[in-house]
Structures are given as structure tokens and as C-alpha cells.
Design a protein around this motif. Structure first.
Motif, PDB file in Angstrom:
ATOM      1  N   GLY A 173       0.820  -1.200   0.000  1.00  0.00           N
ATOM      2  CA  GLY A 173       0.000   0.000   0.000  1.00  0.00           C
ATOM      3  C   GLY A 173       0.858   1.255   0.000  1.00  0.00           C
ATOM      4  O   GLY A 173       2.081   1.200   0.169  1.00  0.00           O
ATOM      5  N   LYS A 174       0.204   2.400  -0.201  1.00  0.00           N
ATOM      6  CA  LYS A 174       0.921   3.672  -0.205  1.00  0.00           C
ATOM      7  C   LYS A 174       1.161   4.141   1.227  1.00  0.00           C
ATOM      8  O   LYS A 174       0.352   3.862   2.126  1.00  0.00           O
ATOM      9  CB  LYS A 174       0.113   4.717  -0.970  1.00  0.00           C
TER      10      LYS A 174
ATOM     11  N   THR B 218      -1.543   5.003   4.261  1.00  0.00           N
ATOM     12  CA  THR B 218      -2.798   4.260   4.111  1.00  0.00           C
ATOM     13  C   THR B 218      -2.776   3.029   5.016  1.00  0.00           C
ATOM     14  O   THR B 218      -1.709   2.611   5.466  1.00  0.00           O
ATOM     15  CB  THR B 218      -2.998   3.814   2.651  1.00  0.00           C
ATOM     16  N   PRO B 219      -3.943   2.432   5.302  1.00  0.00           N
ATOM     17  CA  PRO B 219      -3.975   1.252   6.189  1.00  0.00           C
ATOM     18  C   PRO B 219      -3.084   0.124   5.671  1.00  0.00           C
ATOM     19  O   PRO B 219      -2.976  -0.094   4.462  1.00  0.00           O
ATOM     20  CB  PRO B 219      -5.450   0.844   6.173  1.00  0.00           C
ATOM     21  N   ILE B 220      -2.461  -0.576   6.595  1.00  0.00           N
ATOM     22  CA  ILE B 220      -1.560  -1.675   6.249  1.00  0.00           C
ATOM     23  C   ILE B 220      -2.332  -2.834   5.627  1.00  0.00           C
ATOM     24  O   ILE B 220      -3.422  -3.195   6.105  1.00  0.00           O
ATOM     25  CB  ILE B 220      -0.789  -2.134   7.499  1.00  0.00           C
ATOM     26  N   GLU B 221      -1.776  -3.400   4.555  1.00  0.00           N
ATOM     27  CA  GLU B 221      -2.383  -4.531   3.868  1.00  0.00           C
ATOM     28  C   GLU B 221      -1.507  -5.770   4.048  1.00  0.00           C
ATOM     29  O   GLU B 221      -0.415  -5.701   4.616  1.00  0.00           O
ATOM     30  CB  GLU B 221      -2.537  -4.203   2.374  1.00  0.00           C
ATOM     31  N   PHE B 222      -2.000  -6.899   3.519  1.00  0.00           N
ATOM     32  CA  PHE B 222      -1.242  -8.149   3.618  1.00  0.00           C
ATOM     33  C   PHE B 222       0.145  -8.004   2.999  1.00  0.00           C
ATOM     34  O   PHE B 222       1.141  -8.482   3.543  1.00  0.00           O
ATOM     35  CB  PHE B 222      -2.006  -9.284   2.925  1.00  0.00           C
ATOM     36  N   GLY B 223       0.204  -7.333   1.841  1.00  0.00           N
ATOM     37  CA  GLY B 223       1.480  -7.175   1.162  1.00  0.00           C
ATOM     38  C   GLY B 223       2.512  -6.436   1.991  1.00  0.00           C
ATOM     39  O   GLY B 223       3.709  -6.747   1.949  1.00  0.00           O
TER      40      GLY B 223
ATOM     41  N   ARG C 201       1.443  -1.656  17.465  1.00  0.00           N
ATOM     42  CA  ARG C 201       1.569  -2.120  16.090  1.00  0.00           C
ATOM     43  C   ARG C 201       1.206  -0.981  15.145  1.00  0.00           C
ATOM     44  O   ARG C 201       0.185  -0.310  15.335  1.00  0.00           O
ATOM     45  CB  ARG C 201       0.616  -3.301  15.842  1.00  0.00           C
ATOM     46  N   ALA C 202       2.047  -0.766  14.125  1.00  0.00           N
ATOM     47  CA  ALA C 202       1.791   0.304  13.158  1.00  0.00           C
ATOM     48  C   ALA C 202       0.556  -0.042  12.330  1.00  0.00           C
ATOM     49  O   ALA C 202       0.388  -1.169  11.869  1.00  0.00           O
ATOM     50  CB  ALA C 202       2.992   0.496  12.253  1.00  0.00           C
ATOM     51  N   LEU C 203      -0.324   0.955  12.148  1.00  0.00           N
ATOM     52  CA  LEU C 203      -1.534   0.774  11.345  1.00  0.00           C
ATOM     53  C   LEU C 203      -1.367   1.342   9.942  1.00  0.00           C
ATOM     54  O   LEU C 203      -2.183   1.097   9.064  1.00  0.00           O
ATOM     55  CB  LEU C 203      -2.726   1.462  12.017  1.00  0.00           C
ATOM     56  N   GLU C 204      -0.338   2.135   9.741  1.00  0.00           N
ATOM     57  CA  GLU C 204      -0.114   2.782   8.431  1.00  0.00           C
ATOM     58  C   GLU C 204       1.258   2.399   7.887  1.00  0.00           C
ATOM     59  O   GLU C 204       2.156   2.133   8.673  1.00  0.00           O
ATOM     60  CB  GLU C 204      -0.182   4.309   8.580  1.00  0.00           C
TER      61      GLU C 204
END
Length: 398
Positions: free
Chosen positions: A26-27, A30-35, A395-398
Motif C-alpha cells: 500500500g501507499k 494508508t492502512p496496512i495490507e497483507f502485502g 503495532r503500526a496501522l499505516e
């Protein structure tokens, strides 16, 4: 990279995996994604096994990690701090942590930019135990529960609590007098844990643990639950989430049984309080003569407070949090304070003189506590040197 040595197709396949759509990152902001999570694991693997440079710039803590799994994790972290400095990375299998000891960065995480982080692993470990209690709760639940609970800590109740503290501590002093007479060595942290539990039992839900003088099955269950939480915090794979694990794994069966022991007591106390509820306005509750009522507990306050229609589940979570989290931290503070004071005869003499001058042979009052400046400073200094709890997880959310 060394990790691919002898395997000509390894690196090509490895790089191809990270081009798959599911691995897309993700950018920033923005919210953290699986990638994003997968790429953290990728970089850790490449750094540890392939000598790739660190993407985060933090040194990788390496060496003996036995202290991280034997209940003294903070000692191991301190040794790493001395070797690597106030920011370093620690890896446990697929889990990785950036460990911070720098006050400026910690302020950024916990205060300045706290919306970008949640309680992460801590909340996940504590959720089966404390549910949505104050410690593991998400921000919205925390705000609501904090507003509900804070009014209970008013002047009248605090004055009553001091006499309750004194009574419970007197039981401990009688036990210590007996042990001193026989010159018996004692584990003061265990005794501080016991007296803290007795105080919490009476102050929070009007339950006599009497753990200073006898063994309680509830207390044994509390200690077992705490050990399981500590075990989960350093276990790389959450096997307890696997289907049927609670039925197959012996330690998980015990954990479930211990939780039931504690929950049964809390549920019974909550139901008893609800059945005898006397709905009262906050102003009248603040004027109660708590020395004259049969039940002066925090639970009684929350049940009787007009407009506070909390579910039994939320009350249970709040009470469990105070029971589990309140006693061990208190005992640790007292133990470290005693440890430091015992090594400083001049400070110990001044403290003794202050206590003798202000209290003498009677039970203390709230005003006495406020006036014993050196005692309060000693506890504060102990907290500065040995913070409780010694670790916080985000835990980081972004």
C-alpha cells in the motif's frame, strides 16, 4: 545472496513471488495490507540469511535469546539496549519488533502520532483474558470505559480505601513479624503480590481473597493465566488459534479451566451486585459514608450509578483487567523500591523517621499519605528506574 547459494533458480523464483498481486504494497499513510506485512517478513529473511542491508536502518539484535522466553524478557532487552542502542530490531520467527528506548521516539508513538498505532499483539494475547477491559480495549471502547470508571475514584472513596489498605497491610505485617522472629528468609515480591490481591479483591469487587494467610484457588488460577499470557507473548506461531487446540493441548485445557474459575467468581459477584442495585445519582454516590456501608467496592459504584447500564460482559472485562493487571505491577514497584532502600541505610533511616513522625502506631489517612513526601518520592523514583510494566507493545496501522 547466501540464502540462494547452490540454487540457480532460487533467487529468480523468490523475486517472482514478490511480484504477485497479493504481495502488492500500500501507499505510505494508508492502512496496512497483507502485502505490507509480507514485505516486512521478506526483508527480515533477506537481512538475517542473505546479508542484505536493513530497510529500516535499525541494527538487528543477535545472540542468546533464552532470557526472552524464561520470564525475564526485559533483562534480555536491556542487554541488547546496551549493545545496540535505543533503537534495534528483534526477530522471533515470523514476528519482528522494533524495540524503542528513546523517549522522543516513544512520545511520538504513544502520544504525538498515537492514532497510527494500536495495541496489536498485546490486545490479541490479552483479549481471551480481559476481553475489552481498559488495557486491551480499542480506542473507542477505552474512552467510554475510562469516562465511566474515573468518577468512582472520588475523595470519599479514596479516603475509605486508605483504611482498607491499612487493614490488609496490617495482616501482612503480623505475618512478617512472625517470620522475623524465627529469622526466616521470605520472598517479598510474593508477599506483596498477595497483599495487593487482597486489597484489589475488597476494593474492586468486595471479595475476600485472604491470600496473605491462605492459598486461594482463584489466586492460583490468576497466576496460571498470567503465565500463559507471558508464554504467548514470545511464541512465534499462535497455535492456540488452531481448530480444536483448546481440547487437545494440555496447557490450553488448563488455561480454559483457570479462566472458568476466575469468571465464575466474577460472574457471581456481578449478578449479586445487580440483584441488590440501588440506582443513585453521581452526586449522592460521592457523598456516601463508605465506612458505614457493607459493600464499598468499585463494582457497587458502577452498578448503582444512574445511567451506567453496562453489560455484565463489560463489567467482567473491567474487573478482570484490574485484578490481573493491578496486583503484579504494584507488587513489582514495592519490591524494587524495597530493594533500593535496603541498600541505602541513610535513605531508609529518613523514611522510617518520616513514617514514625506522620503515622506513629495508628492507621494512615489520605492526608497522611499526601504529607509523606519522601515516601512518595521514593516510590516515584522506583517507577522511574524500574517502570511497571517494563514493556509496552504497539503495532503500526499505516
Amino acid at each position: 545472496m547466501e540464502v540462494f547459494e547452490g540454487n540457480p533458480f532460487g533467487k529468480a523464483v523468490w523475486n517472482l513471488v514478490w511480484k504477485l498481486p497479493v504481495m502488492k504494497r500500500g501507499k505510505p499513510g494508508t492502512p496496512i495490507e497483507f502485502g505490507d506485512v509480507a514485505h516486512v517478513l521478506r526483508k527480515n529473511i533477506e537481512q538475517i540469511y542473505g546479508d542484505e542491508p536493513s530497510v529500516d536502518g535499525a541494527p538487528l539484535a543477535e545472540g542468546e535469546v533464552s532470557s526472552m522466553t524464561d520470564g525475564t524478557a526485559f533483562l534480555g532487552l536491556y542487554q541488547y539496549f546496551r549493545k545496540y542502542g535505543p533503537v534495534y530490531k528483534l526477530c522471533f520467527g515470523p514476528k519482528s519488533f522494533i524495540v524503542l528506548s528513546d523517549p522522543t521516539i516513544i512520545k511520538h508513538v504513544l502520544k504525538t502520532n498515537n492514532a497510527a498505532y494500536d495495541k496489536g499483539l498485546l490486545a490479541e494475547i490479552l483479549e481471551p483474558i480481559m476481553g475489552k477491559g481498559l488495557i486491551p480495549a480499542d480506542n473507542e471502547t477505552w474512552k467510554v470505559r475510562r469516562r465511566a470508571i474515573v468518577p468512582a475514584f472520588h475523595q470519599q472513596w479514596l479516603e475509605h480505601l486508605i483504611s482498607l489498605f491499612g487493614g490488609c497491610s496490617d495482616v501482612l505485617m503480623q505475618k512478617l513479624d512472625g517470620l522475623a522472629a524465627t529469622k526466616t528468609d521470605v520472598d517479598m515480591e510474593n508477599l506483596f503480590c498477595s497483599v495487593s490481591l487482597d486489597i484489589i479483591g475488597k476494593a474492586v469487587f468486595n471479595y475476600p481473597f485472604d491470600s496473605v494467610t491462605k492459598e486461594s484457588p482463584v489466586i492460583q488460577a490468576v497466576y496460571s493465566v498470567l503465565k500463559e499470557a507471558e508464554h504467548r507473548s514470545v511464541t512465534p506461531l499462535p497455535y492456540w488459534n488452531l481448530p480444536l487446540a483448546n481440547l487437545v493441548v494440555p496447557r490450553l485445557r488448563k488455561f480454559k479451566a483457570d479462566l472458568k474459575v476466575i469468571n465464575d467468581v466474577l460472574d457471581e459477584l456481578i449478578e449479586k451486585a445487580r440483584n441488590s442495585r440501588e440506582v443513585t445519582d453521581l452526586e449522592d454516590l460521592e457523598k456516601r459514608n463508605y465506612d458505614k456501608v457493607g459493600d464499598a467496592s468499585l463494582l457497587r459504584f458502577l452498578v448503582d450509578l444512574r445511567g451506567e447500564d453496562t453489560s455484565n460482559k463489560q463489567l467482567r472485562d473491567d474487573l478482570m483487567t484490574m485484578l490481573i493487571a493491578g496486583h503484579e505491577t504494584t507488587a513489582a514497584v514495592l519490591t524494587w523500591a524495597l530493594f533500593e532502600i535496603s541498600q541505602k541505610p541513610d535513605v531508609r533511616a529518613k523514611l522510617q523517621a518520616e513514617v514514625d513522625r506522620v503515622i506513629g502506631d495508628r492507621m494512615p489517612t489520605l492526608e497522611d499519605i499526601k504529607s509523606m513526601q519522601l515516601v512518595r518520592f521514593s516510590v516515584a523514583e522506583s517507577l522511574r528506574m524500574y517502570p511497571e510494566p517494563p514493556l509496552l507493545i504497539r503495532r503500526a496501522l499505516e
